[in-house]
Write a protein that holds these residues in place. Sequence first.
Motif, PDB file in Angstrom:
ATOM      1  N   GLY A  32       0.787  -1.226   0.000  1.00  0.00           N
ATOM      2  CA  GLY A  32       0.000   0.000   0.000  1.00  0.00           C
ATOM      3  C   GLY A  32       0.817   1.273   0.000  1.00  0.00           C
ATOM      4  N   SER A  33       2.129   1.190   0.013  1.00  0.00           N
ATOM      5  CA  SER A  33       2.972   2.377   0.098  1.00  0.00           C
ATOM      6  C   SER A  33       3.151   3.046  -1.258  1.00  0.00           C
ATOM      7  CB  SER A  33       4.335   2.021   0.696  1.00  0.00           C
ATOM      8  OG  SER A  33       4.963   1.010  -0.071  1.00  0.00           O
ATOM      9  N   SER A  34       3.681   4.271  -1.214  1.00  0.00           N
ATOM     10  CA  SER A  34       3.953   5.023  -2.439  1.00  0.00           C
ATOM     11  C   SER A  34       5.461   5.034  -2.688  1.00  0.00           C
ATOM     12  CB  SER A  34       3.424   6.451  -2.323  1.00  0.00           C
ATOM     13  OG  SER A  34       4.039   7.131  -1.238  1.00  0.00           O
ATOM     14  N   ILE A  35       5.824   4.855  -3.971  1.00  0.00           N
ATOM     15  CA  ILE A  35       7.222   4.660  -4.353  1.00  0.00           C
ATOM     16  C   ILE A  35       7.548   5.587  -5.521  1.00  0.00           C
ATOM     17  CG2 ILE A  35       8.950   2.980  -5.152  1.00  0.00           C
ATOM     18  CD1 ILE A  35       7.721   2.245  -2.472  1.00  0.00           C
ATOM     19  N   ILE A  44       0.010  12.889  -6.302  1.00  0.00           N
ATOM     20  CA  ILE A  44      -0.118  11.558  -5.711  1.00  0.00           C
ATOM     21  C   ILE A  44      -0.039  11.593  -4.190  1.00  0.00           C
ATOM     22  CG2 ILE A  44       0.992   9.281  -5.574  1.00  0.00           C
ATOM     23  CD1 ILE A  44       1.836   9.689  -8.498  1.00  0.00           C
ATOM     24  N   THR A  45       0.785  12.495  -3.644  1.00  0.00           N
ATOM     25  CA  THR A  45       0.998  12.493  -2.190  1.00  0.00           C
ATOM     26  C   THR A  45       0.523  13.773  -1.517  1.00  0.00           C
ATOM     27  OG1 THR A  45       3.216  13.499  -2.187  1.00  0.00           O
ATOM     28  CG2 THR A  45       3.078  11.132  -2.668  1.00  0.00           C
ATOM     29  N   PHE A  60       6.887  10.887  -1.139  1.00  0.00           N
ATOM     30  CA  PHE A  60       6.674   9.450  -1.250  1.00  0.00           C
ATOM     31  C   PHE A  60       7.216   8.724  -0.022  1.00  0.00           C
ATOM     32  CE2 PHE A  60       6.729  11.103  -5.541  1.00  0.00           C
ATOM     33  CZ  PHE A  60       5.673  10.438  -6.154  1.00  0.00           C
ATOM     34  N   ASP A  61       6.618   7.567   0.256  1.00  0.00           N
ATOM     35  CA  ASP A  61       7.090   6.763   1.379  1.00  0.00           C
ATOM     36  C   ASP A  61       8.525   6.290   1.166  1.00  0.00           C
ATOM     37  OD1 ASP A  61       4.588   6.805   2.786  1.00  0.00           O
ATOM     38  OD2 ASP A  61       3.825   5.307   1.375  1.00  0.00           O
ATOM     39  N   HIS A  62       8.816   5.874  -0.053  1.00  0.00           N
ATOM     40  CA  HIS A  62      10.156   5.384  -0.393  1.00  0.00           C
ATOM     41  C   HIS A  62      10.569   5.969  -1.741  1.00  0.00           C
ATOM     42  CE1 HIS A  62       9.822   2.281   2.740  1.00  0.00           C
ATOM     43  NE2 HIS A  62       8.626   2.034   2.263  1.00  0.00           N
ATOM     44  N   VAL A  63      11.762   6.524  -1.802  1.00  0.00           N
ATOM     45  CA  VAL A  63      12.314   6.992  -3.074  1.00  0.00           C
ATOM     46  C   VAL A  63      13.658   6.296  -3.280  1.00  0.00           C
ATOM     47  CG1 VAL A  63      13.049   8.959  -4.454  1.00  0.00           C
ATOM     48  CG2 VAL A  63      11.169   9.223  -2.818  1.00  0.00           C
ATOM     49  N   PHE A  64      13.810   5.704  -4.453  1.00  0.00           N
ATOM     50  CA  PHE A  64      15.028   4.970  -4.787  1.00  0.00           C
ATOM     51  C   PHE A  64      15.839   5.779  -5.800  1.00  0.00           C
ATOM     52  CE2 PHE A  64      11.948   1.907  -3.378  1.00  0.00           C
ATOM     53  CZ  PHE A  64      12.678   0.979  -2.640  1.00  0.00           C
ATOM     54  N   GLU A  65      17.079   6.061  -5.463  1.00  0.00           N
ATOM     55  CA  GLU A  65      17.992   6.733  -6.385  1.00  0.00           C
ATOM     56  C   GLU A  65      18.854   5.662  -7.037  1.00  0.00           C
ATOM     57  OE1 GLU A  65      21.287   8.976  -8.108  1.00  0.00           O
ATOM     58  OE2 GLU A  65      21.331   7.217  -6.831  1.00  0.00           O
ATOM     59  N   ALA A  67      15.966  13.066  -4.812  1.00  0.00           N
ATOM     60  CA  ALA A  67      15.273  11.947  -4.165  1.00  0.00           C
ATOM     61  C   ALA A  67      14.977  12.266  -2.703  1.00  0.00           C
ATOM     62  CB  ALA A  67      16.125  10.686  -4.281  1.00  0.00           C
ATOM     63  N   TYR A  68      15.939  12.886  -2.029  1.00  0.00           N
ATOM     64  CA  TYR A  68      15.720  13.254  -0.622  1.00  0.00           C
ATOM     65  C   TYR A  68      14.566  14.235  -0.492  1.00  0.00           C
ATOM     66  CZ  TYR A  68      16.711  14.905   4.114  1.00  0.00           C
ATOM     67  OH  TYR A  68      16.610  15.240   5.439  1.00  0.00           O
ATOM     68  N   GLU A  69      14.531  15.228  -1.352  1.00  0.00           N
ATOM     69  CA  GLU A  69      13.480  16.233  -1.281  1.00  0.00           C
ATOM     70  C   GLU A  69      12.120  15.685  -1.676  1.00  0.00           C
ATOM     71  OE1 GLU A  69      15.118  19.187  -3.804  1.00  0.00           O
ATOM     72  OE2 GLU A  69      16.595  19.879  -2.326  1.00  0.00           O
ATOM     73  N   THR A  70      12.104  14.575  -2.393  1.00  0.00           N
ATOM     74  CA  THR A  70      10.853  13.964  -2.835  1.00  0.00           C
ATOM     75  C   THR A  70      10.335  12.945  -1.822  1.00  0.00           C
ATOM     76  OG1 THR A  70      11.705  14.217  -5.099  1.00  0.00           O
ATOM     77  CG2 THR A  70       9.760  12.872  -4.841  1.00  0.00           C
ATOM     78  N   THR A  71      11.157  12.622  -0.835  1.00  0.00           N
ATOM     79  CA  THR A  71      10.768  11.670   0.207  1.00  0.00           C
ATOM     80  C   THR A  71       9.985  12.388   1.294  1.00  0.00           C
ATOM     81  OG1 THR A  71      12.804  10.434  -0.200  1.00  0.00           O
ATOM     82  CG2 THR A  71      11.651   9.978   1.860  1.00  0.00           C
ATOM     83  N   ARG A  72       8.942  11.779   1.786  1.00  0.00           N
ATOM     84  CA  ARG A  72       8.155  12.400   2.865  1.00  0.00           C
ATOM     85  C   ARG A  72       8.955  12.412   4.163  1.00  0.00           C
ATOM     86  NH1 ARG A  72       6.719   8.651   6.556  1.00  0.00           N
ATOM     87  NH2 ARG A  72       6.210   6.513   5.897  1.00  0.00           N
ATOM     88  N   ARG A  73       8.548  13.241   5.103  1.00  0.00           N
ATOM     89  CA  ARG A  73       9.153  13.210   6.437  1.00  0.00           C
ATOM     90  C   ARG A  73       8.911  11.841   7.055  1.00  0.00           C
ATOM     91  NH1 ARG A  73       7.196  17.211  10.412  1.00  0.00           N
ATOM     92  NH2 ARG A  73       9.229  16.867  11.407  1.00  0.00           N
ATOM     93  N   GLY A  74       9.972  11.265   7.585  1.00  0.00           N
ATOM     94  CA  GLY A  74       9.863   9.926   8.155  1.00  0.00           C
ATOM     95  C   GLY A  74       9.939   8.809   7.133  1.00  0.00           C
TER      96      GLY A  74
END
Length: 360
Positions: free
Chosen positions: A181-184, A242-243, A248-253, A264-271
């Motif tokens: 159910g997470s966002s990637i 989307i968010t 996003f919950d998880h961002v992969f570089e 990628a860091y800036e696109t990742t949600r807090r936590g």
Amino acid sequence: MRAAVLQETGQDKLEVLDDIEPAGFGPGKVRVRIKATGLCHSDLSAMSGVLPQPAPFVPGHEGAGEVLEVGEGVTHLGQGDRVVVCWLPACNSCPACRRGQSHLCLTGFMNAGTPNFRRTTGGSEVFGFAGTGTFAEEVVLDAPCAVPIPDDVPFEIAALIGCGVTTGLGAAFNTARVEAGSSIAVIGCGGVGISVIQGARACGAAQIVAVDPVAGRREAALRFGATEAVAPGELADAKRRITADEGFDHVFEVVGRSATARTAYETTRRGGTLCVVGAGAMDDQLQFNMFELFFDEKRILPSLYGGGDVLRSYDRAVALWRAGRIDLEGLITHRVRLGEINEAIDQMRTGEALRTSISL
């Protein structure tokens, strides 16, 4: 035998030579006839000097083949066995292995500085990339680098599992531990990025946004499980839509550059989790300020070779492939012979190929 050799770091093209022979066979070694090998972007990074590798060297670390000969003391392999090449074998006795972090074992790297090829005309030594060098018809390896594979796994598929697939799937399964159910978001959709996407889909991610500047790769990402594919300039809009701009919950570089890692860091949600999969240069610095690190509590997790036990990761990839949960045949968009290696390199650089399978 024939092998593709880079004479000097920084050269764009490989030279296919026919006066190369494998070197160093003896106790604890195996000689393997390479049947198929993949062209990975890490090979190009070693050629350009982004990744450290002494030259001259034979690139290639993503291979599979058949055992021709085993040295004294090798008991887990025999002549004729089908194997995948493991460029980062575990010694099972160092502190990292005893902690259960066998993917951080440095034993294999210790041998990467020893030449495992030589030229028959002149006798000069030639290295193998990452201690392997699979762009050759035969190679001598430390026995732990040759891992048996089941008879139903084609050599071309096994070669992919040897690096790119294991790295991408493991980043999702082992390192980020993607939740259902997470966002990637996946930044960089070559062969490894596509494997991250397939791993996230297998984990049950609800939204998987693929980010790549090459239209063909974005189209491929949709075929492999991405729910949306955007160019880099469209990522901020996707984040908002989307968010609700939370991230996003998880961002992969999966590029290996500080600029994309910062995005990628800036696109990742807090936590949330930034998972760094791309292999970058030692002089490419990524900066954060101390307040954002503290206040946003984003986890920054590098993922080396999938971040887990390599042999278990191989088995998992085979099981998922057999069950139809991941598509590995579709990754091989180009098949070439060894003599066409420079054409394959051009295709990889321009993004025309996710993975090229080279037959030897």
